[in-house]
Write an enzyme that holds these catalytic residues in place. Structure first.
Site, PDB file in Angstrom:
ATOM      1  N   LYS A 182       0.846  -1.197   0.000  1.00 47.96           N
ATOM      2  CA  LYS A 182       0.000   0.000   0.000  1.00 47.96           C
ATOM      3  C   LYS A 182       0.881   1.246   0.000  1.00 47.96           C
ATOM      4  O   LYS A 182       1.429   1.633   1.038  1.00 47.96           O
ATOM      5  CB  LYS A 182      -0.928   0.063   1.209  1.00 47.96           C
ATOM      6  CG  LYS A 182      -1.943   1.207   1.034  1.00 47.96           C
ATOM      7  CD  LYS A 182      -2.615   1.645   2.319  1.00 47.96           C
ATOM      8  CE  LYS A 182      -1.971   2.838   2.971  1.00 47.96           C
ATOM      9  NZ  LYS A 182      -1.943   4.088   2.195  1.00 47.96           N
ATOM     10  N   GLU A 257       9.740   1.089  10.558  1.00 49.52           N
ATOM     11  CA  GLU A 257      10.736   2.144  10.332  1.00 49.52           C
ATOM     12  C   GLU A 257      10.016   3.456  10.587  1.00 49.52           C
ATOM     13  O   GLU A 257       9.168   3.861   9.794  1.00 49.52           O
ATOM     14  CB  GLU A 257      11.228   2.109   8.882  1.00 49.52           C
ATOM     15  CG  GLU A 257      11.920   0.838   8.489  1.00 49.52           C
ATOM     16  CD  GLU A 257      13.310   0.728   9.063  1.00 49.52           C
ATOM     17  OE1 GLU A 257      13.859   1.746   9.536  1.00 49.52           O
ATOM     18  OE2 GLU A 257      13.852  -0.389   9.056  1.00 49.52           O
ATOM     19  N   GLU A 389       8.980  15.492  15.984  1.00 50.81           N
ATOM     20  CA  GLU A 389       9.392  15.417  14.587  1.00 50.81           C
ATOM     21  C   GLU A 389       8.532  16.376  13.764  1.00 50.81           C
ATOM     22  O   GLU A 389       7.311  16.287  13.779  1.00 50.81           O
ATOM     23  CB  GLU A 389       9.213  13.994  14.076  1.00 50.81           C
ATOM     24  CG  GLU A 389       9.720  13.856  12.660  1.00 50.81           C
ATOM     25  CD  GLU A 389       9.585  12.443  12.134  1.00 50.81           C
ATOM     26  OE1 GLU A 389       8.494  11.873  12.258  1.00 50.81           O
ATOM     27  OE2 GLU A 389      10.577  11.929  11.604  1.00 50.81           O
TER      28      GLU A 389
END
Ligand code: NAP
Ligand code: MG
Length: 493
Positions: A182, A257, A389
């Protein structure tokens, strides 16, 4: 046929069991060029019905042996042929990555070269997967076999669309797994173009299936599907956590990840020009939309002011522009959502620290999700712009006293993806390498990535490793075989 025409742009279908098909719901969604905010394609929207069809196809291709029983040599050759197709069509693929992803064309060309290299590397590695003989007592033979885990669900982000697809497909196919991929809903086009070549290169039907859609409907259905054996995910830490929870119900293997807040550490004795360049490159490459971005720039007090000045001077030369312009060094962000996120951090940063350069939308564009390269300085490591982040071109410069202080600040984060250290002192460099808790550490550089070397995070930056032989390990099970060499009865009863 990959596509049908809807007004003047293409509508891409879903690639399931070796065929292009329409989504069950008949719904489509638009794909944009983020530099002009215009639709460049439509894509069929997959939901749980399409995901189920794709998973069934992958299951059949696995259970029938169509892929896992293909010889390793043949799997390798197929990956080599796929690499050749990517090379032959590199210009077209790079243009898609730049137009759809907003990244400078010169960077997109590098991405596509890396895609071919990844397929080649894993083509070669396919024939090097082997088990071992275990040193058990003499009356038995003990083997450890390596077998593919089965059907892999692979979910990827938009920052390196085809490269992330290659990082997932390469090792999975080498191992003998079948896949349901995906892509990110923002950037599905390059992976869909890749699917056009699957038959030509000899990939049996059902081995790689591609569904398009949104995380909530398509991604979650893939993670929850009982016939999927493993989920390989690249994306945000928040979604990674939700995937672990959902995958727990069927105890799927999960590799993640995730994000980072990587420290880029500069000591006073570092090579000056290289260091200033490295600080900028570490955070502004790919508009800062990089999981390993050097978003916390840690600078030794002795050189701090001069360093911030030098970075600022050089940052003025960063050319923002259209992704397809070869002079462009920074394109737009990927989407309105990302633009809103990054600009909200610019406002937070203005309250938390001082602005050396940037902090706004560049004046020269009236369209496109452009943001100025921004450097905040005098940042405390406790500030939100140092902890969260941002995933955009926003650097937080933090000063430190000495080596111990640098290490303490570097490790004071929930993340642990990457780090870099700049110094001419080899003893100091290696002490920092050992002390920093991160999966990737560069010395006197930041960002180069080699397919031969492991990639992945400590702490909340992930679980597992991609690339190199480590990448294939994550797609293998280990089966123990005990062979009795003793012809006597057990003699227990
Ligand atoms: P994201 O929102 O986590 O999405 C990543 C992928 O997961 C997309 O395909 C997304 O679909 C899908 N998804 C979203 N919610 C889901 C759910 N509940 N279940 C299953 N799938 C779901 O991340 P992003 O915004 O696309 O990418 C930016 C993030 O990725 C950053 O935080 C960055 O650090 C991280 N990243 C990490 C690496 C690495 O190597 N460690 C590399 C690249 C990016 P949609 O398209 O609908 O969102
Ligand atoms: Mg998302």
């Amino acid at each position: 046929m990959a596509s049908t025409v809807k007004s003047d742009v293409h509508t891409y279908g879903t690639y399931i069991n070796g065929e292009w098909s329409r989504s069950a719901s008949g719904k489509t969604f638009p794909v944009l060029d983020p530099s002009i905010e215009e639709v460049i394609a439509y894509v069929d929207e997959s939901d749980s019905v399409d995901v189920d069809r794709a998973v069934q196809a992958a299951r059949t291709a696995f259970d029938s042996g169509a892929w896992p029983q293909t010889t390793a040599q043949e799997r390798g050759r197929i990956l080599f042929r796929l690499a050749d197709k990517v090379r032959q069509n590199a210009a077209m693929l790079a243009e898609i990555e730049a137009r759809n992803g907003g990244k400078p064309i010169v960077e997109a060309e590098g991405d596509i070269r890396a895609v071919a290299t990844v397929f080649e590397y894993y083509g070669g590695l396919a024939t090097k997967i082997s088990g071992q003989v275990n040193p058990v007592p003499a009356n038995a033979l003990s083997l450890a076999l390596r077998e593919p885990v089965g059907v892999a669900g692979q979910i990827i982000p938009w920052n390196y669309p085809l490269l992330m697809a290659a990082w997932k497909l390469g090792p999975a196919l080498a191992a003998g797994c079948t896949c349901v991929l995906k892509p990110a809903e923002q950037t599905p086009l390059s992976a869909l173009e890749l699917a056009n070549w699957f038959k030509d290169v000899g990939l049996p039907d059902g081995v790689v299936n591609i569904v398009n859609g949104f995380g909530k409907t398509c991604g979650e259905a893939l993670v929850a599907h009982p016939l999927v054996d493993k989920i390989a995910f690249t994306g945000s830490t928040a979604v990674g956590k939700s995937i672990v929870k959902s995958a727990a119900d069927t105890l799927k293997r999960v590799t993640l990840e995730l994000g980072g807040k990587s420290p880029n550490i500069f000591f006073a004795e570092a090579d000056w020009e290289a260091a200033v360049d490295g600080a900028l490159f570490g955070i502004f490459i790919n508009q800062g939309e990089v999981c390993s971005a050097g978003s916390r720039i840690l600078v030794e007090k002795k050189i701090y002011s001069k360093f911030v000045e030098a970075m600022t001077e050089k940052a003025k030369r960063i050319t923002l522009g259209a992704p397809l312009d070869r002079k462009t060094k920074m394109g737009p962000l990927i989407s309105q959502e990302q633009y809103d996120r990054v600009t909200s951090f610019l406002e937070i940063g203005k309250k938390e620290a001082k602005v050396a350069i940037g902090g706004n939308r560049p004046m020269q564009f009236n369209k496109g999700y452009y943001v100025e390269p921004t450097i905040f300085y005098d940042v405390e490591n406790s500030a939100r712009i140092a902890r969260e982040e941002i995933f955009g071109p926003v650097a937080s410069v933090i000063s430190f006293e000495d080596e111990a202080d640098a290490i303490r600040i570097a490790n004071d984060t929930p993340y642990g993806l990457a780090a870099a250290v700049w110094t001419r002192d080899i003893y100091k460099a290696l002490r920092v390498v050992k002390a920093v808790r991160a999966g990737i550490i560069w010395v006197n550089h930041m960002q180069p990535t080699c397919v031969e070397a492991p990639w992945g995070g400590y702490k909340q930056s992930g679980i597992g490793r991609e690339l190199g032989p480590w990448g294939v390990e994550e797609y293998l099970e280990t089966k123990q075989v005990y062979v009795n060499l003793d012809e006597q009865p057990i003699g227990w009863y």
